[in-house]
Design an enzyme around this catalytic site. Structure first.
Site, mmCIF file in Angstrom:
data_model
loop_
_atom_site.group_PDB
_atom_site.id
_atom_site.type_symbol
_atom_site.label_atom_id
_atom_site.label_comp_id
_atom_site.label_asym_id
_atom_site.label_seq_id
_atom_site.Cartn_x
_atom_site.Cartn_y
_atom_site.Cartn_z
ATOM 1 N N SER A 123 76.800 -20.192 20.780
ATOM 2 C CA SER A 123 75.416 -19.862 21.145
ATOM 3 C C SER A 123 74.490 -21.081 21.203
ATOM 4 O O SER A 123 73.318 -20.999 20.839
ATOM 5 C CB SER A 123 74.844 -18.798 20.206
ATOM 6 O OG SER A 123 75.556 -17.577 20.355
ATOM 7 N N GLU B 224 83.487 -24.127 15.976
ATOM 8 C CA GLU B 224 82.848 -22.947 16.570
ATOM 9 C C GLU B 224 83.003 -21.772 15.610
ATOM 10 O O GLU B 224 84.041 -21.078 15.635
ATOM 11 C CB GLU B 224 83.521 -22.599 17.897
ATOM 12 C CG GLU B 224 83.433 -23.705 18.933
ATOM 13 C CD GLU B 224 83.591 -23.146 20.344
ATOM 14 O OE1 GLU B 224 82.658 -23.341 21.131
ATOM 15 O OE2 GLU B 224 84.596 -22.490 20.635
ATOM 16 N N GLY C 135 79.330 -16.116 21.701
ATOM 17 C CA GLY C 135 79.214 -15.039 22.682
ATOM 18 C C GLY C 135 77.954 -14.208 22.576
ATOM 19 O O GLY C 135 77.066 -14.497 21.757
ATOM 20 N N HIS D 207 91.053 -21.901 20.747
ATOM 21 C CA HIS D 207 89.710 -21.329 20.880
ATOM 22 C C HIS D 207 89.643 -20.015 20.086
ATOM 23 O O HIS D 207 90.627 -19.277 19.994
ATOM 24 C CB HIS D 207 89.375 -21.074 22.356
ATOM 25 C CG HIS D 207 87.969 -20.592 22.544
ATOM 26 N ND1 HIS D 207 87.628 -19.256 22.477
ATOM 27 C CD2 HIS D 207 86.810 -21.262 22.735
ATOM 28 C CE1 HIS D 207 86.323 -19.135 22.640
ATOM 29 N NE2 HIS D 207 85.803 -20.342 22.801
HETATM 30 O O1 LIG Z 1 83.829 -22.123 24.177
HETATM 31 C C1 LIG Z 1 82.642 -21.927 24.026
HETATM 32 C C2 LIG Z 1 82.184 -21.056 22.981
HETATM 33 O O2 LIG Z 1 82.995 -19.944 22.878
HETATM 34 C C3 LIG Z 1 80.711 -20.811 22.941
HETATM 35 O O3 LIG Z 1 80.297 -19.784 23.808
HETATM 36 P P1 LIG Z 1 78.755 -19.366 23.820
HETATM 37 O O4 LIG Z 1 77.968 -20.646 23.937
HETATM 38 O O5 LIG Z 1 78.598 -18.498 25.020
HETATM 39 O O6 LIG Z 1 78.481 -18.673 22.520
#
Ligand SMILES: O=C[C@H](O)COP(=O)(O)O
Length: 263
Positions: free
Chosen positions: A216, A170, A176, A98
């Protein structure tokens, strides 16, 4: 183009045991009527909640995973969690690489490769996360970065493991509270690069690996993302952490997908 769609969430370092179990139970009861032939649902909670989660949640509706894992079975690795420990809990999947593991904790592609091989060796569905930084994007080298992460991440992984491999794209700059979601066009372009690279690595079998978009994802962009031809699912953080909101996001996305591609 009809395919199974994947929806999942990483709960990061949020939710205690009680909140995690309640969230999972609510999510299962809300989404129970959605055919699991059409939709795969998975949640990756924090380590300390996993034992209670596996005991109190109907796993036929939701796969459960761990956020990280050591490549060794045992040894002098203080603070690490062994694949055998995760197996003892009966988890379905492990997430490797991740963005926060790579960029906050400094994990390298070579380490992710060791973890990917360990995850597969122990029979977990292994979700490798990849993504370029904003700087790499600005230099115009996103495809090269993604190809490197895939080629190193899956180095020496036999084609027979393909049924147990998932990939999440990602982009680091999209994740985030300070992230900017990738546009559907840009995400599609990068997913194409990823899919082409998976074909290079695994031959024709590489086409069977689901590639999910994360960063996001929210109710305002999920529908446009899910209909992109090379996007097989949505890996969601914040927008998934309330069961009713995640259920709605999934239903809306599946409806949009069906309107475009048929039942
Ligand atoms: O693991 C999930 C991702 O880090 C996406 O996080 P987010 O949807 O809060 O940007």
């Amino acid at each position: 183009m009809k395919k199974k769609l994947y929806f999942g969430s990483n709960l990061k370092m949020y939710k205690n045991i009680q909140d995690t179990v309640k969230y999972l139970q609510d999510l299962v009861s809300l989404t129970k009527d959605i055919s699991r032939e059409e939709m795969e649902l998975f949640i990756i909670p924090s380590y300390t909640t996993l034992e209670s989660a596996t005991k109190n949640v109907d796993r036929s509706y939701v796969k459960l995973g761990a956020q990280n894992m050591c490549w060794e079975d045992e040894g002098q690795f203080t603070g690490e969690i062994s694949p055998l420990m995760l197996k003892e809990l009966g988890l379905d999947l492990v997430m490797i690489g991740h963005s926060e593991r790579r960029h906050v904790f400094g994990e390298t592609d070579a380490e992710e490769n060791r973890k990917v091989k360990a995850g597969l060796k122990h029979g977990f569905t292994t979700l490798l996360c990849i993504g370029e930084t904003a700087e790499e994007k600005n230099f115009g080298i996103s495809p090269e970065v993604l190809r490197t992460q895939l080629k190193v991440g899956f180095h020496d992984v036999p084609v027979s493991e393909v049924p147990h491999i998932w990939v999440a794209y990602e982009p680091v700059w999209s994740i985030g509270v300070n992230g900017t979601p990738a546009s559907p066009d840009y995400a599609e372009e990068m997913h194409k690069v990823i899919k082409e690279c998976l074909l290079e690595i695994f031959g024709d079998a590489g086409a069977d690996i689901p590639v999910l978009y994360g960063g996001s994802v929210n109710p305002g962009n999920a529908n446009e993302l899910i209909v992109q031809p090379s996007i097989d699912g949505l890996f969601t953080g914040r927008a998934a952490w309330q069961a009713d909101k995640f259920d709605k996001l999934i239903r809306d996305a599946m409806k949009t997908y069906k309107e475009k591609y048929g039942e």
